[in-house]
Design a protein around this motif. Sequence first.
Motif, PDB file in Angstrom:
ATOM      1  N   ALA A  19       1.227  -1.485  -0.123  1.00 26.73           N
ATOM      2  CA  ALA A  19      -0.010  -0.118   0.008  1.00 26.73           C
ATOM      3  C   ALA A  19       0.438   1.089   0.073  1.00 26.73           C
ATOM      4  O   ALA A  19       0.480   2.533  -0.166  1.00 26.73           O
ATOM      5  CB  ALA A  19      -0.932  -0.434   1.841  1.00 26.73           C
ATOM      6  N   ALA A  20       1.849   1.377   0.751  1.00 25.76           N
ATOM      7  CA  ALA A  20       3.072   2.065   0.671  1.00 25.76           C
ATOM      8  C   ALA A  20       3.481   2.864  -0.535  1.00 25.76           C
ATOM      9  O   ALA A  20       3.432   4.197  -0.930  1.00 25.76           O
ATOM     10  CB  ALA A  20       3.881   2.331   1.475  1.00 25.76           C
ATOM     11  N   LEU A  21       4.106   1.962  -1.437  1.00 30.30           N
ATOM     12  CA  LEU A  21       4.508   1.851  -2.409  1.00 30.30           C
ATOM     13  C   LEU A  21       3.695   2.351  -3.582  1.00 30.30           C
ATOM     14  O   LEU A  21       3.502   3.081  -4.463  1.00 30.30           O
ATOM     15  CB  LEU A  21       5.150   0.434  -3.410  1.00 30.30           C
ATOM     16  CG  LEU A  21       6.611  -0.061  -2.192  1.00 30.30           C
ATOM     17  CD1 LEU A  21       7.034  -1.304  -2.370  1.00 30.30           C
ATOM     18  CD2 LEU A  21       7.533   0.961  -2.053  1.00 30.30           C
ATOM     19  N   LEU A  22       2.088   2.003  -3.099  1.00 29.79           N
ATOM     20  CA  LEU A  22       0.695   2.336  -4.320  1.00 29.79           C
ATOM     21  C   LEU A  22       1.123   4.094  -4.326  1.00 29.79           C
ATOM     22  O   LEU A  22       0.730   4.728  -4.859  1.00 29.79           O
ATOM     23  CB  LEU A  22       0.035   1.698  -4.208  1.00 29.79           C
ATOM     24  CG  LEU A  22      -1.519   2.113  -4.559  1.00 29.79           C
ATOM     25  CD1 LEU A  22      -1.202   1.979  -6.655  1.00 29.79           C
ATOM     26  CD2 LEU A  22      -2.599   1.310  -4.189  1.00 29.79           C
ATOM     27  N   LEU A  80      -4.070  -5.420  14.051  1.00 32.37           N
ATOM     28  CA  LEU A  80      -5.124  -4.286  14.384  1.00 32.37           C
ATOM     29  C   LEU A  80      -4.264  -2.952  13.876  1.00 32.37           C
ATOM     30  O   LEU A  80      -4.989  -1.981  13.222  1.00 32.37           O
ATOM     31  CB  LEU A  80      -5.586  -4.616  15.654  1.00 32.37           C
ATOM     32  CG  LEU A  80      -6.938  -2.877  15.442  1.00 32.37           C
ATOM     33  CD1 LEU A  80      -7.709  -3.802  14.658  1.00 32.37           C
ATOM     34  CD2 LEU A  80      -7.466  -3.148  16.975  1.00 32.37           C
ATOM     35  N   LEU A  81      -3.625  -2.291  14.780  1.00 25.85           N
ATOM     36  CA  LEU A  81      -2.508  -1.232  14.836  1.00 25.85           C
ATOM     37  C   LEU A  81      -2.384  -0.596  13.484  1.00 25.85           C
ATOM     38  O   LEU A  81      -2.645   0.969  12.601  1.00 25.85           O
ATOM     39  CB  LEU A  81      -1.660  -0.510  15.658  1.00 25.85           C
ATOM     40  CG  LEU A  81      -2.036  -0.973  16.954  1.00 25.85           C
ATOM     41  CD1 LEU A  81      -1.180  -0.403  18.002  1.00 25.85           C
ATOM     42  CD2 LEU A  81      -3.215   0.472  17.439  1.00 25.85           C
ATOM     43  N   LEU A  82      -1.815  -1.356  12.582  1.00 24.02           N
ATOM     44  CA  LEU A  82      -0.919  -1.246  11.269  1.00 24.02           C
ATOM     45  C   LEU A  82      -2.158  -1.454  10.700  1.00 24.02           C
ATOM     46  O   LEU A  82      -1.896  -0.550   9.428  1.00 24.02           O
ATOM     47  CB  LEU A  82       0.310  -2.408  10.926  1.00 24.02           C
ATOM     48  CG  LEU A  82       1.422  -2.623   9.901  1.00 24.02           C
ATOM     49  CD1 LEU A  82       1.076  -1.070   9.819  1.00 24.02           C
ATOM     50  CD2 LEU A  82       1.919  -3.418   9.719  1.00 24.02           C
ATOM     51  N   ALA A  87      -5.144   1.487   6.746  1.00 23.70           N
ATOM     52  CA  ALA A  87      -6.074   1.667   6.139  1.00 23.70           C
ATOM     53  C   ALA A  87      -7.328   3.312   6.247  1.00 23.70           C
ATOM     54  O   ALA A  87      -7.445   3.827   4.216  1.00 23.70           O
ATOM     55  CB  ALA A  87      -7.812   0.625   6.176  1.00 23.70           C
ATOM     56  N   ALA A  88      -6.820   4.127   6.807  1.00 21.25           N
ATOM     57  CA  ALA A  88      -7.051   4.886   6.732  1.00 21.25           C
ATOM     58  C   ALA A  88      -6.462   5.927   6.292  1.00 21.25           C
ATOM     59  O   ALA A  88      -6.549   6.481   5.082  1.00 21.25           O
ATOM     60  CB  ALA A  88      -6.883   5.231   8.009  1.00 21.25           C
ATOM     61  N   GLY A 126      -9.039  11.026   9.843  1.00 15.92           N
ATOM     62  CA  GLY A 126      -8.051  11.579  10.388  1.00 15.92           C
ATOM     63  C   GLY A 126      -8.338  10.835  11.904  1.00 15.92           C
ATOM     64  O   GLY A 126      -7.108  10.902  13.041  1.00 15.92           O
ATOM     65  N   VAL A 127      -9.758  10.656  12.519  1.00 22.68           N
ATOM     66  CA  VAL A 127      -9.684  10.573  13.804  1.00 22.68           C
ATOM     67  C   VAL A 127      -9.020   8.550  14.132  1.00 22.68           C
ATOM     68  O   VAL A 127      -8.443   9.007  15.089  1.00 22.68           O
ATOM     69  CB  VAL A 127     -11.199  10.507  14.468  1.00 22.68           C
ATOM     70  CG1 VAL A 127     -11.286   9.644  15.657  1.00 22.68           C
ATOM     71  CG2 VAL A 127     -11.774  11.465  14.144  1.00 22.68           C
ATOM     72  N   THR A 128      -9.221   7.843  13.231  1.00 22.63           N
ATOM     73  CA  THR A 128      -8.651   6.571  13.198  1.00 22.63           C
ATOM     74  C   THR A 128      -6.877   6.979  13.469  1.00 22.63           C
ATOM     75  O   THR A 128      -6.377   6.137  14.182  1.00 22.63           O
ATOM     76  CB  THR A 128      -8.701   6.131  11.667  1.00 22.63           C
ATOM     77  OG1 THR A 128     -10.403   5.712  11.659  1.00 22.63           O
ATOM     78  CG2 THR A 128      -7.969   4.468  11.946  1.00 22.63           C
TER      79      THR A 128
END
Length: 319
Positions: A19-22, A80-82, A87-88, A126-128
């Motif tokens: 996702a980061a590379l995308l 969960l955190l990652l 996703a956010a 942003g809250v997430t």
Amino acid sequence: MTTAPTVRSRAVRRIPVGAALLLVASAAFHTLVLALDGGPWDDPVSWRKPITFGLSFGISVLTVTWVCRLLTLPARSRTLLLGAFTAASLLETGLITLQAWRGVPSHFNTETPFDTFVTRALAAGGVTLIAVVVALTVAALRPQPTAAPSMRLALRAGLVALTGSMAAGAVMIAYGLTLEGAGRVAEAYRSAGFLRPAHAVTMHAVLLLPSLAWLLSRTRRPEAERLRLLRVTVAVYGAGAALVTTAAAVGLTFATPATAAAVSAGVTTAPALVFWAFGARQAVREIRASTRPIDRVPTHGPHQAAPVGGPDDDRRLDA
């Protein structure tokens, strides 16, 4: 017994990295679009937003993936955190990019029901992000027995700075939504981003400081010296971030908030990339040295090596 958890852990890391590379690829693509199409840089509708958000969130997802490996976290909490942060980040960048292609502002835009939905979804994202960063900061402030003192300091200072960055973003969103609710949408577009330089300069400290700690760990400096260097760096960085934040709060910037934010982010991330480049070069040298064939000396048979330095020499050749 350990194969399945290991494979699952690798899969959990590959999704955020992909996702980061995308996101980084999206930033590169929109840089090309800006070069070909032109257009304003600072306006609410600009190709700048897909570029800066894609690059910043791409770097942030990679950084959080690395930080989650360094922190002592239960496997389920780490996943969960990652996952929530990834996703956010995709949601924020995706909606901002969509609005850029539609030619409408992404934030504080309530012109249509869909635009209102986008504005509220960005606020929810942003809250997430804030919740995940706060959880990681709390985890970093707890005992970290597997990390060296210098790395513990770097992680804690970096995540505290990231929490401050999220707080600056929350202040800007709240201020802009207040103006938008009062019917002052044009003013919200113009002035709600006043803390963007502070938001940018504190966002990537969580990459800069642990990267320095990692580079120092590749050297022969004792841990006490590495810790002193990290303390000096954290103090200098904290003073610089406080200066940028104060200047932004009172409206003193060397350029527009958008340009100042881009420069601040670059000043933070560029040294981190240099640290990684030097550390990677040293790691490659060590790998090559460890895999270099060893000249073996016969220790028996007719070709047994003679003692070095005469019969009184007590040195021995390693086979």
